[in-house]
Enzyme design. Structure first.
Site, short mmCIF file in Angstrom:
data_model
loop_
_atom_site.label_atom_id
_atom_site.label_comp_id
_atom_site.label_asym_id
_atom_site.label_seq_id
_atom_site.Cartn_x
_atom_site.Cartn_y
_atom_site.Cartn_z
CE LYS A 1 40.80 -45.44 -93.11
NZ LYS A 1 39.58 -46.22 -93.29
CG ASN B 1 36.20 -46.49 -91.76
OD1 ASN B 1 37.36 -46.86 -91.90
ND2 ASN B 1 35.86 -45.21 -91.73
#
Length: 174
Positions: free
Chosen positions: A130, A166
């Site tokens: 991210k 993730n």
């Protein structure tokens, strides 16, 4: 390299897995540093009872605590630091942006500075995918931590970052 002492955040996801992987290199001493007592205790119990490893020190505290960092680095003189401590839960961080800044940026800065000042050989920042083109506070705060890491390059310490996506079952966003 010399694996005589390492610092490892004992987060029950990435940090604890780093500890498991580091055991394969037979460190002289593993320093487990975490703000959460339950996480720290669980990793301590796993190391002792599942891996038969007792050459570790558990430190309950915050990375933001400059005096504690200086005491740890001065006493143990770690060769490597794996920095996995961060707020990672995107929705919660969006609601509490100052905490992300305090924890993901300021704490990382203090740890980077201590590593450089105490001549740590290698420093690994665990970052996130991210941070590539941040669209949220968590990604932006981790990107700033990466930029701080880059700003510390050039001395004895080799600073590096790894970005994970993730992680299922981790304490953070999925």
């Amino acid at each position: 390299g010399d694996w005589s002492s390492d610092v490892c955040s004992s987060d029950l996801s990435i940090g604890s897995e780093l500890c498991r992987q580091i055991l394969k290199f037979r460190p002289g001493l593993l320093i487990l540093f975490d703000v959460g007592e339950e996480n720290l205790y669980q990793v301590e119990m796993e190391l002792q009872h599942e891996h038969g490893f007792n050459k570790f020190v558990t430190v309950l505290g915050k990375v933001q605590d400059r005096e504690l960092l200086e005491a740890l680095f001065s006493q143990y003189r770690p060769d490597m630091v794996f920095h996995a401590a961060a707020y990672k839960h995107v929705p919660l961080v969006e609601k509490n942006p100052w905490e992300a800044i305090y924890n993901n940026i300021f704490a990382s800065f203090r740890l980077l500075r201590a590593a450089r000042e105490y001549g740590v050989e290698r420093f690994v920042l665990v970052s996130t995918d991210k941070a590539v083109r941040p669209t949220n506070v968590m990604g932006a705060s981790k990107r700033l931590a990466e930029l701080l890491l880059l700003a510390h390059c050039g001395g004895k310490t080799r600073f590096m970052a790894v970005r994970f996506g993730n992680v299922l079952g981790s304490s953070g966003s999925v």
